[in-house]
Design an enzyme around this catalytic site. Sequence first.
Site, PDB file in Angstrom:
ATOM      1  N   ASP A 106      38.355  65.965  12.940  1.00 50.27           N
ATOM      2  CA  ASP A 106      37.774  66.624  14.102  1.00 50.27           C
ATOM      3  C   ASP A 106      37.821  65.713  15.334  1.00 50.27           C
ATOM      4  OD1 ASP A 106      36.450  68.612  15.538  1.00 50.27           O
ATOM      5  OD2 ASP A 106      34.471  67.897  14.982  1.00 50.27           O
ATOM      6  N   CYS A 136      26.301  87.754  11.883  1.00 53.70           N
ATOM      7  CA  CYS A 136      26.325  86.919  13.086  1.00 53.70           C
ATOM      8  C   CYS A 136      25.318  87.455  14.107  1.00 53.70           C
ATOM      9  CB  CYS A 136      27.722  86.889  13.694  1.00 53.70           C
ATOM     10  SG  CYS A 136      27.817  85.889  15.198  1.00 53.70           S
ATOM     11  N   CYS A 146      28.827  82.203  20.577  1.00 58.78           N
ATOM     12  CA  CYS A 146      28.508  81.501  19.332  1.00 58.78           C
ATOM     13  C   CYS A 146      27.345  80.524  19.526  1.00 58.78           C
ATOM     14  CB  CYS A 146      29.737  80.748  18.838  1.00 58.78           C
ATOM     15  SG  CYS A 146      29.445  79.770  17.363  1.00 58.78           S
ATOM     16  N   CYS A 185      27.775  83.967   3.166  1.00 58.38           N
ATOM     17  CA  CYS A 185      29.066  84.070   2.481  1.00 58.38           C
ATOM     18  C   CYS A 185      28.859  84.000   0.967  1.00 58.38           C
ATOM     19  CB  CYS A 185      29.998  82.951   2.926  1.00 58.38           C
ATOM     20  SG  CYS A 185      31.578  82.939   2.044  1.00 58.38           S
TER      21      CYS A 185
END
Length: 311
Positions: free
Chosen positions: A130, A195, A211, A245
């Site tokens: 990252d 979300c 987000c 999830c």
Amino acid sequence: MSLLQQIKSKALELGFSACGIAPSYEASSEAEYFDKWIAAGNNAGMEYMRNHREIRLNPDGLVPGAKSVISVALNYYPKTRRPEEEPHIAYYAYGKDYHIVVKDMLRQLWKEILPLYTGDKKPEARVFTDSAPILERYWAWRAGLGWIGKNTNLIIPGKGSFFFLGEIITTWEIDEYDSPIPSKCGNCRHCLDACPTNALTKERVLNANRCLSYLTIEHRGEFPSGISNLLGNRIYGCDTCQKVCPWNRFASPTNIDDFSPSEELLSLSKENLQSFSKEDYNRVFAKSAVKRAKYEGLMRTVGIYLNNDQH
């Protein structure tokens, strides 16, 4: 064992949760997707995403003559988690800054696999996590670690998505490579439905402007109109699309000590935050990724949370 298997075995011995290797080439199949995503303004204030496009799409720009991308995943799912009703801090930021931990482990991996090289000229290599324009999830997928889920996270079968990704890009050409695996998301849309801000506009498309992870970490200034009242108790990051999830029912606690949260972080409460000084911030988050938001950014979000909580 083949060279491929030996390298992967060394990675697992060091503590990585998964490892795979893909041949390095220009990721032309990703170019159209990436360009559309940028053109739609989905990168929000992350202007750096527009930079170094050619390098981002081709590891050769980071390591000239690159032949292989060794991808690894490192579990960060915490053994002990903060109470659900208390201010939420993303799990990935519970312990020591992952950039330091993952890079140190990648350097150690390179040191241990280099003696396996039998060619004449020592191969070049650089390690990343990252920290450079590289399509990390794409290369992890190409290396067979998992698939990119509808929430845009890499999902590892039987393990879930609470993982940091890292790469060694090298001029070392391996005699065989791993292959991608197909998506196993099926018809599931838990992440899209859960979300809180509808930032997942469709499968595998994230609009950072909405987000909460982006807004509470990267974004400077006020929240966009209509978003503040959707914050809930999230003060740094948002794990919602991962928590819902189904694959994360397989998540197991990390065995990396550096990712263990301090007692002070675990016990940080709404009451503490009402008078949270810069000194408190520097002490509690001394080596944490929370430093990314800076004190002012964190306290802006805390202010929104506390204000919402009173109404």
